[in-house]
Design a protein around this motif. Structure first.
Motif, PDB file in Angstrom:
ATOM      1  N   VAL A 154      12.437  -0.563  -7.335  1.00  0.00           N
ATOM      2  CA  VAL A 154      11.028  -0.243  -7.361  1.00  0.00           C
ATOM      3  C   VAL A 154      10.217  -1.310  -6.404  1.00  0.00           C
ATOM      4  CG1 VAL A 154       8.843  -0.428  -8.585  1.00  0.00           C
ATOM      5  CG2 VAL A 154      10.755   0.456  -9.661  1.00  0.00           C
ATOM      6  N   ARG A 155      10.729  -2.434  -6.378  1.00  0.00           N
ATOM      7  CA  ARG A 155      10.116  -3.495  -5.563  1.00  0.00           C
ATOM      8  C   ARG A 155      10.489  -3.084  -3.692  1.00  0.00           C
ATOM      9  NH1 ARG A 155      11.516  -7.302  -9.770  1.00  0.00           N
ATOM     10  NH2 ARG A 155      13.472  -7.442  -8.640  1.00  0.00           N
ATOM     11  N   ALA A 156      11.614  -2.549  -3.590  1.00  0.00           N
ATOM     12  CA  ALA A 156      11.962  -2.120  -2.289  1.00  0.00           C
ATOM     13  C   ALA A 156      11.030  -1.098  -1.791  1.00  0.00           C
ATOM     14  CB  ALA A 156      13.413  -1.836  -2.197  1.00  0.00           C
ATOM     15  N   HIS A 157      11.151  -0.035  -2.629  1.00  0.00           N
ATOM     16  CA  HIS A 157       9.997   1.047  -2.341  1.00  0.00           C
ATOM     17  C   HIS A 157       8.389   0.512  -2.196  1.00  0.00           C
ATOM     18  CE1 HIS A 157      12.883   4.021  -2.671  1.00  0.00           C
ATOM     19  NE2 HIS A 157      12.953   3.946  -4.045  1.00  0.00           N
ATOM     20  N   VAL A 158       7.996  -0.306  -2.907  1.00  0.00           N
ATOM     21  CA  VAL A 158       6.850  -0.801  -2.641  1.00  0.00           C
ATOM     22  C   VAL A 158       6.466  -1.713  -1.559  1.00  0.00           C
ATOM     23  CG1 VAL A 158       4.895  -2.512  -3.562  1.00  0.00           C
ATOM     24  CG2 VAL A 158       6.009  -0.894  -5.337  1.00  0.00           C
ATOM     25  N   SER A 159       7.735  -2.397  -1.317  1.00  0.00           N
ATOM     26  CA  SER A 159       7.636  -3.241   0.017  1.00  0.00           C
ATOM     27  C   SER A 159       7.426  -2.012   1.306  1.00  0.00           C
ATOM     28  CB  SER A 159       8.870  -4.032   0.252  1.00  0.00           C
ATOM     29  OG  SER A 159       8.743  -5.223  -0.700  1.00  0.00           O
ATOM     30  N   ALA A 160       8.221  -1.134   1.148  1.00  0.00           N
ATOM     31  CA  ALA A 160       8.242  -0.083   2.271  1.00  0.00           C
ATOM     32  C   ALA A 160       6.985   0.562   2.433  1.00  0.00           C
ATOM     33  CB  ALA A 160       9.461   0.783   1.993  1.00  0.00           C
ATOM     34  N   ILE A 161       6.349   0.910   1.172  1.00  0.00           N
ATOM     35  CA  ILE A 161       5.063   1.649   1.259  1.00  0.00           C
ATOM     36  C   ILE A 161       3.945   0.592   1.863  1.00  0.00           C
ATOM     37  CG2 ILE A 161       3.134   2.427  -0.301  1.00  0.00           C
ATOM     38  CD1 ILE A 161       5.235   3.211  -2.107  1.00  0.00           C
ATOM     39  N   LEU A 162       4.096  -0.604   1.523  1.00  0.00           N
ATOM     40  CA  LEU A 162       3.161  -1.548   2.198  1.00  0.00           C
ATOM     41  C   LEU A 162       3.385  -1.433   3.664  1.00  0.00           C
ATOM     42  CD1 LEU A 162       3.039  -4.748  -0.268  1.00  0.00           C
ATOM     43  CD2 LEU A 162       1.600  -2.521  -0.533  1.00  0.00           C
ATOM     44  N   ARG A 163       4.499  -1.554   4.068  1.00  0.00           N
ATOM     45  CA  ARG A 163       4.754  -1.529   5.457  1.00  0.00           C
ATOM     46  C   ARG A 163       4.262  -0.167   6.223  1.00  0.00           C
ATOM     47  NH1 ARG A 163       9.757  -3.796   4.031  1.00  0.00           N
ATOM     48  NH2 ARG A 163      10.746  -1.813   4.439  1.00  0.00           N
ATOM     49  N   ALA A 164       4.317   0.797   5.706  1.00  0.00           N
ATOM     50  CA  ALA A 164       4.145   1.901   6.057  1.00  0.00           C
ATOM     51  C   ALA A 164       2.764   2.121   6.363  1.00  0.00           C
ATOM     52  CB  ALA A 164       4.760   3.122   5.259  1.00  0.00           C
ATOM     53  N   LEU A 165       1.770   1.618   5.437  1.00  0.00           N
ATOM     54  CA  LEU A 165       0.360   1.624   5.331  1.00  0.00           C
ATOM     55  C   LEU A 165      -0.241   0.780   6.127  1.00  0.00           C
ATOM     56  CD1 LEU A 165      -0.032   2.956   1.501  1.00  0.00           C
ATOM     57  CD2 LEU A 165      -0.362   4.548   3.752  1.00  0.00           C
ATOM     58  N   ASN A 166       0.374  -0.648   6.332  1.00  0.00           N
ATOM     59  CA  ASN A 166       0.287  -1.658   7.123  1.00  0.00           C
ATOM     60  C   ASN A 166      -1.063  -2.395   6.269  1.00  0.00           C
ATOM     61  OD1 ASN A 166       0.134  -3.396   9.450  1.00  0.00           O
ATOM     62  ND2 ASN A 166      -1.764  -2.434  10.086  1.00  0.00           N
ATOM     63  N   VAL A 167      -0.400  -2.573   5.093  1.00  0.00           N
ATOM     64  CA  VAL A 167      -1.389  -3.467   4.170  1.00  0.00           C
ATOM     65  C   VAL A 167      -0.678  -4.595   3.409  1.00  0.00           C
ATOM     66  CG1 VAL A 167      -2.854  -1.501   3.520  1.00  0.00           C
ATOM     67  CG2 VAL A 167      -0.884  -1.767   2.149  1.00  0.00           C
ATOM     68  N   THR A 168      -1.116  -5.431   2.840  1.00  0.00           N
ATOM     69  CA  THR A 168      -0.373  -6.530   2.307  1.00  0.00           C
ATOM     70  C   THR A 168      -0.225  -6.553   0.703  1.00  0.00           C
ATOM     71  OG1 THR A 168      -2.570  -7.723   2.195  1.00  0.00           O
ATOM     72  CG2 THR A 168      -1.155  -7.924   4.307  1.00  0.00           C
ATOM     73  N   ASN A 169      -0.846  -5.731  -0.150  1.00  0.00           N
ATOM     74  CA  ASN A 169      -0.630  -5.656  -1.599  1.00  0.00           C
ATOM     75  C   ASN A 169      -1.245  -4.295  -2.082  1.00  0.00           C
ATOM     76  OD1 ASN A 169      -3.760  -5.293  -2.116  1.00  0.00           O
ATOM     77  ND2 ASN A 169      -4.121  -7.508  -1.218  1.00  0.00           N
ATOM     78  N   ARG A 170      -0.440  -4.171  -3.331  1.00  0.00           N
ATOM     79  CA  ARG A 170      -0.758  -2.968  -3.794  1.00  0.00           C
ATOM     80  C   ARG A 170      -2.124  -2.308  -4.097  1.00  0.00           C
ATOM     81  NH1 ARG A 170       3.819  -2.844  -8.183  1.00  0.00           N
ATOM     82  NH2 ARG A 170       2.327  -2.075  -9.616  1.00  0.00           N
ATOM     83  N   THR A 171      -3.109  -3.245  -4.363  1.00  0.00           N
ATOM     84  CA  THR A 171      -4.651  -2.656  -4.241  1.00  0.00           C
ATOM     85  C   THR A 171      -5.055  -1.980  -3.086  1.00  0.00           C
ATOM     86  OG1 THR A 171      -4.951  -4.472  -6.110  1.00  0.00           O
ATOM     87  CG2 THR A 171      -6.909  -3.221  -4.562  1.00  0.00           C
ATOM     88  N   GLU A 172      -4.674  -2.654  -1.829  1.00  0.00           N
ATOM     89  CA  GLU A 172      -5.106  -2.102  -0.548  1.00  0.00           C
ATOM     90  C   GLU A 172      -4.198  -0.907  -0.310  1.00  0.00           C
ATOM     91  OE1 GLU A 172      -4.245  -4.929   2.405  1.00  0.00           O
ATOM     92  OE2 GLU A 172      -6.028  -6.239   1.974  1.00  0.00           O
TER      93      GLU A 172
END
Length: 213
Positions: free
Chosen positions: A180-198
Motif C-alpha cells: 500500500v505504501r509503495a502504491h501511495v508513493s507512486a501515486i504522489l509522484r505521478a500527481l506531483n504532490v507531497t501528501n495524500r490530501t493533495e
C-alpha cells in the motif's frame, strides 16, 4: 520560478504575487495590465519564463487572443487563465487555444497551489464543475491531464478518496501495508504532490475519482 502575470486589477496581482512567492521564495513575478504590454515584456523575458498567467477580460487584446499569441511566441511556456467568470464554453475555448489551465479567481489558495503544481508537472487543470459536466472541455482536459497510473494504483487512489487508512486499504485489496505504501508513493509522484490530501484534491479536480465511489 519566473512568472508573467497579466491582469488589470492591481490588488489581485498583489495577492497572486504573494501566493506565488509563498510557493517559491525565489519567485520573480513580472506584471502587466494588458496583453500588448505583456507581449513586449515577454520578448525581453521569454527564454526564462516558467509560467504565464492571464485574465480574459483585459483592455485591448482579449485574453483568448492573448493565449494564441503567447503560445505562438513562447511555445514551451505554460499559459494559464485566471478568470473571475467562467463557463464550460469559455473553458473549452481557452483549452483549445492552448491554455494549460483555467483557474477561477474564487479558487481557494490551497487548491490554486495544487492546480499550479499539476500544471508544472505537465497536466491540465480546469474547474471541478467543468470536469464533472458532460462536455468537450472536460474530455480534453481529462485526456491531457490524466497521469499514467496502474490499475492497482487507481484502486488505491479510489480508496484514498474515501478517507481509508493504509491498513483499511490493505484489507480491502488483500495486499500488505508495504505494498500500500509503495502504491501511495507512486501515486504522489505521478500527481506531483507531497501528501495524500493533495493527491485526493488533485484527483477529484481531474475527475479521476469520486468520494462517493
Amino acid at each position: 520560478m519566473n512568472v508573467l502575470l497579466i491582469d488589470d486589477h492591481p490588488l489581485f496581482r498583489e495577492g497572486l504575487r504573494s501566493l506565488l512567492e509563498r510557493m517559491d521564495a525565489k519567485a520573480r513575478v513580472v506584471e502587466a495590465e494588458s496583453c500588448e504590454a505583456a507581449l513586449a515584456m515577454g520578448e525581453r523575458n521569454g527564454p526564462g519564463l516558467d509560467l504565464i498567467l492571464l485574465d480574459l477580460a483585459l483592455p485591448g487584446m482579449n485574453g483568448l487572443e492573448g493565449i494564441s499569441q503567447f503560445r505562438a511566441r513562447f511555445p514551451t511556456t505554460p499559459v494559464v487563465v485566471i478568470s473571475a467568470t467562467f463557463d464550460a464554453a469559455r473553458v473549452k475555448q481557452a483549452i483549445e487555444r492552448g491554455a494549460q489551465g483555467f483557474i477561477p479567481k474564487s479558487t481557494p489558495p490551497d487548491v490554486l497551489t495544487s492546480a499550479l503544481q499539476l500544471i508544472f508537472s505537465g497536466g491540465v487543470y480546469v474547474p471541478a464543475s467543468v470536469m464533472h459536466d458532460e462536455n468537450p472541455a472536460r474530455e480534453a482536459a481529462r485526456s491531457a491531464a490524466a497521469p499514467n497510473l496502474t490499475s492497482a494504483q487507481s484502486r488505491v487512489l479510489a480508496l484514498l478518496a474515501r478517507g481509508q487508512s493504509n491498513k483499511a486499504i490493505g484489507n480491502a485489496l488483500d495486499i500488505s501495508d508495504n505494498t500500500v505504501r509503495a502504491h501511495v508513493s507512486a501515486i504522489l509522484r505521478a500527481l506531483n504532490v507531497t501528501n495524500r490530501t493533495e493527491a485526493v484534491s488533485i484527483a477529484l479536480q481531474m475527475g479521476l475519482v469520486s468520494r462517493d465511489a
